[in-house]
Design a protein around this motif. Sequence first.
Motif, short mmCIF file in Angstrom:
data_model
loop_
_atom_site.label_atom_id
_atom_site.label_comp_id
_atom_site.label_asym_id
_atom_site.label_seq_id
_atom_site.Cartn_x
_atom_site.Cartn_y
_atom_site.Cartn_z
N ILE A 33 -15.90 -3.65 8.92
CA ILE A 33 -16.09 -5.07 8.58
C ILE A 33 -16.22 -5.26 7.08
O ILE A 33 -15.54 -6.08 6.47
N TYR A 34 -17.10 -4.48 6.46
CA TYR A 34 -17.37 -4.68 5.04
C TYR A 34 -16.18 -4.27 4.17
O TYR A 34 -15.91 -4.91 3.15
N SER A 35 -15.48 -3.23 4.56
CA SER A 35 -14.30 -2.84 3.79
C SER A 35 -13.28 -3.97 3.80
O SER A 35 -12.63 -4.25 2.78
N LEU B 296 -18.80 -12.60 10.39
CA LEU B 296 -18.49 -11.17 10.46
C LEU B 296 -19.30 -10.39 9.44
O LEU B 296 -19.77 -9.27 9.71
N TRP B 297 -19.48 -10.96 8.25
CA TRP B 297 -20.30 -10.32 7.22
C TRP B 297 -21.72 -10.09 7.75
O TRP B 297 -22.31 -9.04 7.53
N VAL B 298 -22.23 -11.08 8.47
CA VAL B 298 -23.58 -10.96 9.03
C VAL B 298 -23.63 -9.82 10.05
O VAL B 298 -24.60 -9.06 10.10
N LEU B 299 -22.58 -9.67 10.87
CA LEU B 299 -22.54 -8.57 11.84
C LEU B 299 -22.47 -7.22 11.13
O LEU B 299 -23.05 -6.23 11.59
N GLY B 300 -21.76 -7.17 9.99
CA GLY B 300 -21.74 -5.95 9.20
C GLY B 300 -23.12 -5.65 8.64
O GLY B 300 -23.57 -4.49 8.61
N HIS B 301 -23.80 -6.68 8.20
CA HIS B 301 -25.17 -6.56 7.69
C HIS B 301 -26.10 -6.07 8.80
O HIS B 301 -26.98 -5.23 8.59
N GLU B 302 -25.88 -6.58 10.01
CA GLU B 302 -26.67 -6.14 11.16
C GLU B 302 -26.42 -4.67 11.45
O GLU B 302 -27.34 -3.92 11.80
N SER B 303 -25.18 -4.24 11.30
CA SER B 303 -24.85 -2.82 11.51
C SER B 303 -25.57 -1.94 10.49
O SER B 303 -26.02 -0.84 10.82
N ASP C 127 -15.84 3.25 -1.12
CA ASP C 127 -14.78 2.88 -2.06
C ASP C 127 -13.40 3.07 -1.45
O ASP C 127 -12.50 2.24 -1.64
N ILE C 128 -13.22 4.15 -0.70
CA ILE C 128 -11.93 4.39 -0.04
C ILE C 128 -11.63 3.26 0.94
O ILE C 128 -10.50 2.77 1.02
N GLY C 129 -12.65 2.82 1.68
CA GLY C 129 -12.47 1.71 2.61
C GLY C 129 -12.02 0.45 1.91
O GLY C 129 -11.12 -0.26 2.38
N VAL C 130 -12.63 0.16 0.75
CA VAL C 130 -12.25 -1.02 -0.02
C VAL C 130 -10.82 -0.89 -0.54
O VAL C 130 -10.03 -1.85 -0.48
N PHE C 131 -10.45 0.30 -1.02
CA PHE C 131 -9.09 0.50 -1.54
C PHE C 131 -8.04 0.39 -0.44
O PHE C 131 -6.93 -0.09 -0.68
N VAL C 132 -8.37 0.83 0.76
CA VAL C 132 -7.45 0.68 1.89
C VAL C 132 -7.18 -0.79 2.15
O VAL C 132 -6.04 -1.21 2.38
N THR C 133 -8.25 -1.60 2.11
CA THR C 133 -8.08 -3.05 2.29
C THR C 133 -7.24 -3.65 1.17
O THR C 133 -6.34 -4.46 1.42
N LEU C 134 -7.52 -3.25 -0.06
CA LEU C 134 -6.75 -3.77 -1.19
C LEU C 134 -5.27 -3.42 -1.07
O LEU C 134 -4.40 -4.23 -1.41
#
Length: 375
Positions: free
Chosen positions: A118-120, A92-99, A220-227
């Motif tokens: 994906i990355y978040s 999935l990380w690779v697909l995010g990288h592809e995006s 950053d907001i995306g990461v915080f939502v995941t956290l």
Amino acid sequence: MDKNASKIISQNTTTHYYEKPPFTINQIRKAIPPRCFHRSLLRSFSYLLHDLTISFILYYITHNYFHLLPKPLSYIAWPIYWFAQGSIMFGLWVLGHESAHNAFSDYKWLDDIVGLVIYSSLLVPYYSFKMSHKRHHANTGSLENEEVYVPRKRENIQWYFSKYFNNPPGRVLTLFITLTLGWPLYLLFNVSGKKYERFASHYDPYGPIHGKSVQVLISDIGVFVTLYGVYRFAIAHGFVHMICMYGIPLVVVNMFVVLVTYLHHTHPSVPYYDSSEWNWLRGALSTIDRDYGTIMNKIFHHCTDAHVIHHLFASMPHYNAREATEAIKPILGAYYQSDNTPFHKALWREAKECLYVVADKREHHKGVWWYSNKL
């Protein structure tokens, strides 16, 4: 094959791969079937759905049934889950990288949405990575301007490294720290990244890596939502269960990120160039394809064994990369590099032999730098 391609092949028989290429990026492109550049929205989403489905099945089985296993079996089942889930999540990380490279579809806005989600979910600030990774592709192999995995020169090796770390135990410790903490340390503190005038972090919306950017704040907001979601899961099911279900697989993802990218850009035969010799094409060819075996190459969406073509044409979708790689081999000749050494052996060898870079002493190649380990 056209006449130009035949001429290039004959030139390659007498040209060293670290010299200026006798072909252009347009000549390479012409050797690739046009269909390889086509991005299929349906096909890209099929890979995304495939990975998400497998990830959910692994989660569902583990979350609902592992507690029923007797202890001897659970000691075996959990590591299998961690490795399997971490491998799928790296896919999935690779697909995010592809995006981030606009290789997922023809629509940049859609690619950004897919990449951000994906990355978040993997605690990676998507837009920050997208911007710094773009500069990595623009400066690959440049001794002065490379964005990440910047090699050290001999004079920058500290005395204590030779005494305490340039030995098997020190190497094991270094590799362990690098594989487990290297990716988050790079994102948080720019460890192994390009040097900036002040503190640099991929999470800093005012940092020198990107300058003032609203997109970094969105990341950053995306990461915080995941956290927050991870926190709620831990409250509901326990901290230990959260670590086992999400934390350890995430460490496996981070391990693969470092392992794969390190081995792509670190090898005794991979040169770096200073400003007197570097150009974009030479830099793009200063990478190496690695074979992780048929199954892992497929799980990793061929980011492993089709990395050279990725640096030449970053917006090409992964499912066409192997065909394109085979198409350009006759053009590149000796300029195409690959290594089928098992990745665990290659990792140990590169950690031992590629400690720093030194300038080529030959008169006409002084701007070419090579890895060495003679301390």
